[in-house]
Design a protein around this motif. Structure first.
Motif, PDB file in Angstrom:
ATOM      1  N   ARG A  65     -46.915 -20.208 -43.339  1.00 43.88           N
ATOM      2  CA  ARG A  65     -46.947 -19.972 -44.782  1.00 43.88           C
ATOM      3  C   ARG A  65     -48.178 -19.167 -45.172  1.00 43.88           C
ATOM      4  O   ARG A  65     -49.200 -19.205 -44.489  1.00 43.88           O
ATOM      5  CB  ARG A  65     -46.972 -21.301 -45.544  1.00 43.88           C
ATOM      6  CG  ARG A  65     -45.762 -22.189 -45.300  1.00 43.88           C
ATOM      7  CD  ARG A  65     -45.818 -23.406 -46.207  1.00 43.88           C
ATOM      8  NE  ARG A  65     -44.659 -24.279 -46.007  1.00 43.88           N
ATOM      9  CZ  ARG A  65     -44.239 -25.188 -46.880  1.00 43.88           C
ATOM     10  NH1 ARG A  65     -44.915 -25.362 -48.022  1.00 43.88           N
ATOM     11  NH2 ARG A  65     -43.182 -25.922 -46.631  1.00 43.88           N
ATOM     12  N   LEU A  66     -48.059 -18.461 -46.294  1.00 47.02           N
ATOM     13  CA  LEU A  66     -49.227 -17.861 -46.936  1.00 47.02           C
ATOM     14  C   LEU A  66     -49.692 -18.868 -47.987  1.00 47.02           C
ATOM     15  O   LEU A  66     -49.109 -18.979 -49.069  1.00 47.02           O
ATOM     16  CB  LEU A  66     -48.873 -16.521 -47.581  1.00 47.02           C
ATOM     17  CG  LEU A  66     -48.297 -15.450 -46.647  1.00 47.02           C
ATOM     18  CD1 LEU A  66     -48.134 -14.132 -47.399  1.00 47.02           C
ATOM     19  CD2 LEU A  66     -49.167 -15.253 -45.407  1.00 47.02           C
TER      20      LEU A  66
ATOM     21  N   PRO B  56     -48.604  -3.217 -43.721  1.00 50.99           N
ATOM     22  CA  PRO B  56     -49.370  -1.990 -43.977  1.00 50.99           C
ATOM     23  C   PRO B  56     -48.733  -0.721 -43.423  1.00 50.99           C
ATOM     24  O   PRO B  56     -49.049   0.384 -43.883  1.00 50.99           O
ATOM     25  CB  PRO B  56     -50.714  -2.272 -43.289  1.00 50.99           C
ATOM     26  CG  PRO B  56     -50.838  -3.754 -43.292  1.00 50.99           C
ATOM     27  CD  PRO B  56     -49.446  -4.255 -43.072  1.00 50.99           C
ATOM     28  N   ASP B  57     -47.838  -0.854 -42.435  1.00 51.96           N
ATOM     29  CA  ASP B  57     -47.157   0.309 -41.878  1.00 51.96           C
ATOM     30  C   ASP B  57     -45.899   0.681 -42.657  1.00 51.96           C
ATOM     31  O   ASP B  57     -45.187   1.614 -42.287  1.00 51.96           O
ATOM     32  CB  ASP B  57     -46.782   0.055 -40.418  1.00 51.96           C
ATOM     33  CG  ASP B  57     -48.004  -0.070 -39.529  1.00 51.96           C
ATOM     34  OD1 ASP B  57     -48.981   0.687 -39.755  1.00 51.96           O
ATOM     35  OD2 ASP B  57     -47.999  -0.923 -38.626  1.00 51.96           O
ATOM     36  N   GLY B  58     -45.604  -0.094 -43.730  1.00 48.46           N
ATOM     37  CA  GLY B  58     -44.418   0.179 -44.529  1.00 48.46           C
ATOM     38  C   GLY B  58     -43.151  -0.448 -43.999  1.00 48.46           C
ATOM     39  O   GLY B  58     -42.047  -0.116 -44.461  1.00 48.46           O
ATOM     40  N   ALA B  59     -43.270  -1.343 -43.038  1.00 52.02           N
ATOM     41  CA  ALA B  59     -42.100  -2.016 -42.473  1.00 52.02           C
ATOM     42  C   ALA B  59     -41.821  -3.316 -43.226  1.00 52.02           C
ATOM     43  O   ALA B  59     -42.748  -4.004 -43.671  1.00 52.02           O
ATOM     44  CB  ALA B  59     -42.319  -2.322 -41.000  1.00 52.02           C
ATOM     45  N   LEU B  60     -40.552  -3.641 -43.353  1.00 56.95           N
ATOM     46  CA  LEU B  60     -40.164  -4.889 -43.996  1.00 56.95           C
ATOM     47  C   LEU B  60     -40.381  -6.051 -43.029  1.00 56.95           C
ATOM     48  O   LEU B  60     -39.780  -6.099 -41.958  1.00 56.95           O
ATOM     49  CB  LEU B  60     -38.693  -4.835 -44.423  1.00 56.95           C
ATOM     50  CG  LEU B  60     -38.146  -6.100 -45.090  1.00 56.95           C
ATOM     51  CD1 LEU B  60     -38.838  -6.371 -46.421  1.00 56.95           C
ATOM     52  CD2 LEU B  60     -36.628  -5.976 -45.299  1.00 56.95           C
ATOM     53  N   VAL B  61     -41.258  -6.961 -43.409  1.00 56.76           N
ATOM     54  CA  VAL B  61     -41.495  -8.159 -42.597  1.00 56.76           C
ATOM     55  C   VAL B  61     -40.343  -9.131 -42.776  1.00 56.76           C
ATOM     56  O   VAL B  61     -39.810  -9.695 -41.820  1.00 56.76           O
ATOM     57  CB  VAL B  61     -42.828  -8.837 -43.004  1.00 56.76           C
ATOM     58  CG1 VAL B  61     -43.056 -10.103 -42.188  1.00 56.76           C
ATOM     59  CG2 VAL B  61     -43.981  -7.869 -42.850  1.00 56.76           C
ATOM     60  N   GLY B  62     -39.960  -9.352 -44.027  1.00 55.65           N
ATOM     61  CA  GLY B  62     -38.877 -10.277 -44.330  1.00 55.65           C
ATOM     62  C   GLY B  62     -38.839 -10.564 -45.811  1.00 55.65           C
ATOM     63  O   GLY B  62     -39.507  -9.912 -46.616  1.00 55.65           O
ATOM     64  N   ILE B  63     -38.060 -11.562 -46.168  1.00 52.17           N
ATOM     65  CA  ILE B  63     -37.918 -11.987 -47.558  1.00 52.17           C
ATOM     66  C   ILE B  63     -38.624 -13.326 -47.708  1.00 52.17           C
ATOM     67  O   ILE B  63     -38.355 -14.259 -46.933  1.00 52.17           O
ATOM     68  CB  ILE B  63     -36.444 -12.125 -47.962  1.00 52.17           C
ATOM     69  CG1 ILE B  63     -35.678 -10.839 -47.628  1.00 52.17           C
ATOM     70  CG2 ILE B  63     -36.330 -12.464 -49.441  1.00 52.17           C
ATOM     71  CD1 ILE B  63     -36.210  -9.587 -48.286  1.00 52.17           C
ATOM     72  N   VAL B  64     -39.546 -13.405 -48.660  1.00 51.38           N
ATOM     73  CA  VAL B  64     -40.327 -14.625 -48.844  1.00 51.38           C
ATOM     74  C   VAL B  64     -39.890 -15.366 -50.100  1.00 51.38           C
ATOM     75  O   VAL B  64     -39.449 -14.765 -51.086  1.00 51.38           O
ATOM     76  CB  VAL B  64     -41.846 -14.335 -48.901  1.00 51.38           C
ATOM     77  CG1 VAL B  64     -42.328 -13.764 -47.585  1.00 51.38           C
ATOM     78  CG2 VAL B  64     -42.183 -13.386 -50.057  1.00 51.38           C
ATOM     79  N   GLU B  65     -40.009 -16.673 -50.051  1.00 47.21           N
ATOM     80  CA  GLU B  65     -39.701 -17.560 -51.172  1.00 47.21           C
ATOM     81  C   GLU B  65     -40.884 -18.489 -51.418  1.00 47.21           C
ATOM     82  O   GLU B  65     -41.765 -18.633 -50.579  1.00 47.21           O
ATOM     83  CB  GLU B  65     -38.440 -18.379 -50.872  1.00 47.21           C
ATOM     84  CG  GLU B  65     -37.182 -17.556 -50.760  1.00 47.21           C
ATOM     85  CD  GLU B  65     -35.951 -18.399 -50.480  1.00 47.21           C
ATOM     86  OE1 GLU B  65     -34.848 -17.902 -50.705  1.00 47.21           O
ATOM     87  OE2 GLU B  65     -36.104 -19.560 -50.036  1.00 47.21           O
TER      88      GLU B  65
ATOM     89  N   ALA C 106     -38.055 -16.691 -45.897  1.00 45.82           N
ATOM     90  CA  ALA C 106     -36.694 -17.218 -45.910  1.00 45.82           C
ATOM     91  C   ALA C 106     -35.832 -16.460 -44.905  1.00 45.82           C
ATOM     92  O   ALA C 106     -34.819 -16.973 -44.422  1.00 45.82           O
ATOM     93  CB  ALA C 106     -36.090 -17.081 -47.307  1.00 45.82           C
ATOM     94  N   MET C 107     -36.243 -15.226 -44.613  1.00 44.75           N
ATOM     95  CA  MET C 107     -35.521 -14.386 -43.642  1.00 44.75           C
ATOM     96  C   MET C 107     -36.523 -13.395 -43.065  1.00 44.75           C
ATOM     97  O   MET C 107     -37.219 -12.709 -43.808  1.00 44.75           O
ATOM     98  CB  MET C 107     -34.365 -13.645 -44.329  1.00 44.75           C
ATOM     99  CG  MET C 107     -33.527 -12.779 -43.393  1.00 44.75           C
ATOM    100  SD  MET C 107     -34.243 -11.130 -43.103  1.00 44.75           S
ATOM    101  CE  MET C 107     -33.908 -10.340 -44.661  1.00 44.75           C
ATOM    102  N   ASN C 108     -36.595 -13.334 -41.761  1.00 46.00           N
ATOM    103  CA  ASN C 108     -37.462 -12.360 -41.109  1.00 46.00           C
ATOM    104  C   ASN C 108     -36.633 -11.235 -40.517  1.00 46.00           C
ATOM    105  O   ASN C 108     -35.567 -11.476 -39.922  1.00 46.00           O
ATOM    106  CB  ASN C 108     -38.286 -13.016 -39.992  1.00 46.00           C
ATOM    107  CG  ASN C 108     -39.593 -13.592 -40.502  1.00 46.00           C
ATOM    108  OD1 ASN C 108     -40.003 -13.338 -41.632  1.00 46.00           O
ATOM    109  ND2 ASN C 108     -40.253 -14.369 -39.669  1.00 46.00           N
ATOM    110  N   MET C 109     -37.141 -10.019 -40.652  1.00 52.97           N
ATOM    111  CA  MET C 109     -36.517  -8.880 -40.014  1.00 52.97           C
ATOM    112  C   MET C 109     -36.984  -8.766 -38.578  1.00 52.97           C
ATOM    113  O   MET C 109     -38.128  -9.136 -38.272  1.00 52.97           O
ATOM    114  CB  MET C 109     -36.890  -7.604 -40.756  1.00 52.97           C
ATOM    115  CG  MET C 109     -36.219  -7.449 -42.111  1.00 52.97           C
ATOM    116  SD  MET C 109     -34.454  -7.088 -41.957  1.00 52.97           S
ATOM    117  CE  MET C 109     -34.508  -5.456 -41.204  1.00 52.97           C
TER     118      MET C 109
END
Length: 297
Positions: A253-254, A271-280, A289-292
């Motif tokens: 968690r953050l 920072p590289d512009g990549a999608l890490v995932g969707i956070v809730e 909630a979902m990681n790429m």
């Protein structure tokens, strides 16, 4: 290796949404392709296609509101509530002559806002594990339960009096799950002459517009939106540090960071512009909630 992405495709009439998925698989050389909401074969317009890991984003797109343009024919009903069905009833000339612009406006107003709608029997809704349209085509009688939908705009753009019918060109903004065929059916029923759909085009899904879509014969040269770009259009954006991205990818968690985002869920972008995932939100914390899948560097 095929890069993940969200592709906007303008589906022509006469083919299924699955046909578009199949063509996308061939064009991109991958089996992992899905879409965010079916269009009937008769319908044209925007299909939002997910490729590779970006198929995980379709969950967050499928429920977006939508815009359609359509033509409603007043004066006849069909078995499917559209032009592909068998004719059922035809209104007489006197009934059609009584359909004034004022009555149409009142009928449209009654179908605008939060409404209870019974979907067309020929729909993709499952009834005891089988699609309703499969049951109808097998000769079964199907009655679907009413559902609450929101039609935020239902506007008549043009009325055309044709031989034995009235055609209305309309535009509809609506919540996901709204059936435009059912609006045509119900408007015709309210006016006492019957109605069905003769044309349907989806022009928008959430923030995505058909003006930005590629035709199916242009798939080989098409460029998909990156997962980060697509997710940031649909959801709030949260820029995270490299350390935060690593923690999210490892399920951590953050702590105490929920206040950083005005709306949740949010797209966490490194920072590289990549999608890490969707956070809730988890209390005052943020958690994936979902990681790429992590993109290759």
């Amino acid at each position: 290796m095929v890069s993940p992405g969200i592709l906007l495709v303008d589906k022509p009439g006469g083919i299924t949404s699955h046909d578009v998925v199949s063509r996308t698989r061939r064009a991109f050389g991958t089996r992992k392709v899905g879409h965010a909401g079916t269009l009937d074969p008769m319908a044209t317009g925007l299909l939002v296609i997910g490729i590779e890991g970006a198929t995980r984003l379709l969950t967050y797109i499928v429920g977006a509101d939508k815009t359609y343009t359509a033509t409603i024919r007043l004066g006849a009903t069909t078995s499917t509530d559209d032009a592909e069905g068998e004719p059922l009833t035809t209104a007489n000339a006197a009934a059609l002559a009584a359909v004034s612009d004022e009555r149409i406006a009142a009928g449209v107003a009654a179908l605008t806002g939060a409404i209870s709608q019974i979907p067309s029997a020929v729909s993709a809704i499952k009834v005891e594990g089988r699609r309703a349209y499969d049951r109808v085509r097998a000769g079964e009688s199907v009655e679907l339960a009413a559902r609450q939908v929101t039609v935020s705009r239902f506007a008549v753009l043009r009325r055309r009096d044709v031989d034995g019918a009235i055609d209305l060109d309309v535009v509809v903004d609506c919540s996901s799950g709204t059936y435009i065929r059912a609006l045509a059916r119900d408007l015709g029923a309210d006016l006492g002459v019957g109605g069905h759909l003769t044309a349907l085009r989806r022009t928008r899904v959430g923030p995505f517009d058909v003006a930005d879509a590629v035709p199916v014969d242009g798939l080989a040269d098409a460029t998909a939106l990156s997962p980060a770009e697509a997710a940031a259009r649909v959801l709030a954006r949260l820029d995270v540090t490299g350390d935060e991205a690593r923690d999210l990818r490892h399920g951590k968690r953050l702590v105490g960071q929920a206040a950083r985002v005005a709306a949740l869920p949010a797209a966490a972008i490194d920072p590289d512009g990549a999608l890490v995932g969707i956070v809730e939100r988890r209390g005052a914390d943020l958690k994936s909630a979902m990681n790429m899948p992590e993109e290759a560097r």
